[in-house]
Design a protein around this motif. Sequence first.
Motif, short mmCIF file in Angstrom:
data_model
loop_
_atom_site.label_atom_id
_atom_site.label_comp_id
_atom_site.label_asym_id
_atom_site.label_seq_id
_atom_site.Cartn_x
_atom_site.Cartn_y
_atom_site.Cartn_z
N GLN A 17 0.87 -1.17 0.00
CA GLN A 17 0.00 0.00 0.00
C GLN A 17 0.91 1.22 0.00
OE1 GLN A 17 -3.18 0.34 -0.52
NE2 GLN A 17 -3.68 -1.83 -0.45
N PHE A 18 0.33 2.37 -0.17
CA PHE A 18 1.14 3.58 -0.30
C PHE A 18 1.49 4.21 1.05
CE2 PHE A 18 2.01 7.90 -2.09
CZ PHE A 18 3.01 7.51 -2.96
N THR A 19 0.86 3.76 2.13
CA THR A 19 1.07 4.40 3.43
C THR A 19 2.52 4.36 3.95
OG1 THR A 19 0.10 2.43 4.42
CG2 THR A 19 -1.31 4.36 4.25
N PRO A 20 3.34 3.35 3.65
CA PRO A 20 4.73 3.40 4.13
C PRO A 20 5.69 4.14 3.19
CG PRO A 20 4.29 1.23 3.23
CD PRO A 20 3.00 2.01 3.15
N ILE A 21 5.16 5.10 2.45
CA ILE A 21 5.97 5.78 1.44
C ILE A 21 7.08 6.64 2.04
CG2 ILE A 21 4.40 7.77 1.22
CD1 ILE A 21 6.44 6.05 -1.60
N ILE A 22 6.89 7.19 3.22
CA ILE A 22 7.92 8.08 3.79
C ILE A 22 9.24 7.34 4.01
CG2 ILE A 22 8.56 9.48 5.80
CD1 ILE A 22 5.60 10.39 5.87
N PRO A 23 9.25 6.21 4.73
CA PRO A 23 10.55 5.51 4.85
C PRO A 23 11.08 5.01 3.51
CG PRO A 23 8.80 4.26 5.91
CD PRO A 23 8.22 5.57 5.53
N ALA A 24 10.18 4.67 2.60
CA ALA A 24 10.63 4.20 1.28
C ALA A 24 11.34 5.31 0.51
CB ALA A 24 9.44 3.67 0.49
N VAL A 25 10.80 6.51 0.54
CA VAL A 25 11.43 7.64 -0.17
C VAL A 25 12.77 7.99 0.47
CG1 VAL A 25 11.21 10.11 -0.68
CG2 VAL A 25 9.31 8.57 -1.15
N ILE A 26 12.84 7.93 1.80
CA ILE A 26 14.12 8.19 2.48
C ILE A 26 15.15 7.14 2.07
CG2 ILE A 26 15.28 8.27 4.73
CD1 ILE A 26 12.61 9.43 5.85
N ALA A 86 5.03 0.45 -5.82
CA ALA A 86 3.96 0.52 -4.82
C ALA A 86 2.62 0.14 -5.42
CB ALA A 86 3.87 1.94 -4.25
N THR A 87 1.85 -0.60 -4.65
CA THR A 87 0.44 -0.80 -4.98
C THR A 87 -0.28 0.43 -4.46
OG1 THR A 87 0.57 -3.19 -4.83
CG2 THR A 87 -1.61 -2.21 -4.56
N TYR A 88 -1.04 1.06 -5.34
CA TYR A 88 -1.81 2.24 -4.94
C TYR A 88 -3.27 1.83 -4.92
CZ TYR A 88 -3.12 7.01 -4.23
OH TYR A 88 -3.63 8.16 -3.66
N GLU A 118 1.33 12.81 -0.22
CA GLU A 118 1.09 12.19 -1.53
C GLU A 118 1.66 13.04 -2.65
OE1 GLU A 118 -2.75 9.28 -1.60
OE2 GLU A 118 -3.16 11.42 -1.65
N LYS A 119 1.36 14.32 -2.64
CA LYS A 119 1.86 15.21 -3.70
C LYS A 119 3.38 15.17 -3.80
CE LYS A 119 -1.75 17.42 -5.42
NZ LYS A 119 -2.13 17.27 -6.79
N LEU A 120 4.06 15.15 -2.64
CA LEU A 120 5.51 15.17 -2.62
C LEU A 120 6.14 13.83 -3.01
CD1 LEU A 120 6.07 17.22 0.66
CD2 LEU A 120 6.34 18.02 -1.70
N THR A 121 5.41 12.74 -2.79
CA THR A 121 6.03 11.42 -2.96
C THR A 121 5.56 10.65 -4.20
OG1 THR A 121 4.38 10.43 -1.49
CG2 THR A 121 6.47 11.12 -0.50
N LEU A 122 4.45 11.04 -4.81
CA LEU A 122 3.98 10.30 -5.99
C LEU A 122 5.04 10.27 -7.09
CD1 LEU A 122 0.24 11.43 -6.30
CD2 LEU A 122 1.09 9.14 -5.74
N LYS A 123 5.71 11.38 -7.28
CA LYS A 123 6.71 11.46 -8.35
C LYS A 123 8.00 10.70 -8.01
CE LYS A 123 4.95 15.64 -10.35
NZ LYS A 123 4.33 16.72 -9.62
#
Length: 170
Positions: free
Chosen positions: A27-36, A47-49, A73-78
């Motif tokens: 799911q997209f919720t753990p995106i913050i540690p993934a982007v880091i 990611a599954t959205y 979301e706006k900051l991490t989708l790209k």
Amino acid sequence: NPYLYNFLLPSAHEDILKKCQVIRLMQFTPIIPAVIAKWKFKIKIIATYGFPYGTSLATKGRHLKAALWRIVEKLTLKKTDKFIVTSQKNMDFLLKNSVAAEKIHLSPNGVDIGVFCPLEHKNHNGTIQLLFVGRLGVEKNIENLSRALAMSKYKDKFKMTFIGSGELQN
């Protein structure tokens, strides 16, 4: 604190993440540690959205958290390299939010009826028993299931049982 842990996770698991080429988010919720981790270790993100989480939070009356999540979301989708979506609606959401079409793979949920077919069994009075097991949340589209069953010419034959908890419980 789970929010602080999101920022610390990539450093706490640095030895493991250094060896990875791809992070797969279900799911997209753990995106913050993934982007880091992507920034720190040059790891790709797939990611599954499943749904716009900010919208879901707003429907639950959690407006501040919804607004913050929409910013995330706006900051991490790209920053996400590839997306898997299960509906055209989610694909359209990503496209509307400037995600390139070539980064999105539509893979609808479904059942291969050649593999998963009803076994012969006896039921009571011709009733078709349906079972839902999972979190009872608006994201699961339980309302659509109920509407579809109500529209079926067999609607009087269905008996629906729900097992789970969540905001739609009761």
